[in-house]
Design a protein around this motif. Structure first.
Motif, short mmCIF file in Angstrom:
data_model
loop_
_atom_site.label_atom_id
_atom_site.label_comp_id
_atom_site.label_asym_id
_atom_site.label_seq_id
_atom_site.Cartn_x
_atom_site.Cartn_y
_atom_site.Cartn_z
N TYR A 168 0.84 -1.19 0.00
CA TYR A 168 0.00 0.00 0.00
C TYR A 168 0.88 1.25 0.00
N ASP A 169 0.53 2.21 -0.84
CA ASP A 169 1.27 3.47 -0.95
C ASP A 169 0.40 4.59 -0.37
N ASP A 170 0.80 5.13 0.79
CA ASP A 170 -0.04 6.14 1.44
C ASP A 170 0.08 7.53 0.81
N SER A 171 0.71 7.61 -0.36
CA SER A 171 0.73 8.88 -1.09
C SER A 171 -0.32 8.92 -2.19
N ASN A 172 -1.19 7.90 -2.26
CA ASN A 172 -2.24 7.91 -3.28
C ASN A 172 -3.26 9.01 -2.97
N ILE A 173 -3.97 9.43 -3.98
CA ILE A 173 -4.87 10.59 -3.84
C ILE A 173 -5.96 10.37 -2.79
N ARG A 178 -6.69 12.20 4.73
CA ARG A 178 -5.90 12.98 5.69
C ARG A 178 -6.23 14.47 5.64
N GLY A 179 -7.08 14.89 4.71
CA GLY A 179 -7.44 16.29 4.59
C GLY A 179 -6.43 17.12 3.83
N GLU A 180 -5.50 16.49 3.15
CA GLU A 180 -4.48 17.21 2.38
C GLU A 180 -5.01 17.70 1.04
N ILE A 181 -6.03 17.04 0.53
CA ILE A 181 -6.68 17.42 -0.72
C ILE A 181 -8.17 17.53 -0.41
N PRO A 182 -8.82 18.61 -0.85
CA PRO A 182 -10.25 18.77 -0.55
C PRO A 182 -11.12 17.82 -1.39
N CYS A 183 -12.33 17.60 -0.89
CA CYS A 183 -13.31 16.82 -1.63
C CYS A 183 -14.69 17.38 -1.32
N THR A 195 -9.65 2.50 6.44
CA THR A 195 -8.59 1.52 6.67
C THR A 195 -7.78 1.36 5.38
N PRO A 196 -6.48 1.53 5.43
CA PRO A 196 -5.68 1.42 4.21
C PRO A 196 -5.66 0.01 3.64
#
Length: 145
Positions: free
Chosen positions: A6-11, A17-22, A51-52
């Motif tokens: 698993y890559d936790d840098s996926n969109i 994490r709230g780094e990108i809005p939705c 859950t990742p």
């Protein structure tokens, strides 16, 4: 063949994490549901477990148990809010299976017999077109409680 970790840098991880809005439709301790910014149909919603996991194949069974009833609840609200005739519920696994974002997610796509699906790539929808649709779905979820 072994899947990559698993890559936790996926969109979707960044959205969680709230780094990108939705444009949030629903959130609880288990999932976040939001409008797809490249919708195949008006009202296309993504349901993402918190859950990742890369996809269904490596997901914790407990996360899957929490995911399914929430997908059902949101799907019912999408159908009711938009007067859809039906729904297409999609979940892709691995590149050969069509997966492009490697965080487990479920697509809820409202369907009408006279409306063709749009391509799921390329042009992003404008927020001003997504917000009123999102608001209808959120209202339908509130009524369903």
């Amino acid at each position: 063949m072994e899947s990559p970790p698993y890559d936790d840098s996926n969109i979707f991880a960044k959205i969680l994490r709230g780094e990108i809005p939705c444009l949030k439709v629903f959130e609880d301790d288990h999932v976040l549901a939001f409008m797809d910014v490249m919708p195949q149909a008006d009202g296309h919603v993504l349901v993402v477990p918190k859950t990742p996991s890369r996809n269904l194949l490596d997901a914790d069974p407990a996360a899957l148990s929490a995911l399914a009833p929430r997908v059902q609840k949101i799907a019912r609200a999408v159908k009711a809010a938009l007067g859809a005739e039906g729904l297409t519920i999609l979940q892709y696994n691995e590149p050969a299976g069509g997966q492009t974002v490697f965080h487990l997610h479920v697509h809820i796509v409202p369907r009408w017999s006279h409306v063709e699906l749009r391509k799921h790539s390329g042009e992003m929808a404008k927020p001003e077109t997504l917000v009123p649709i999102r608001d209808k779905i959120v209202a339908a979820l509130a009524e369903a409680k």
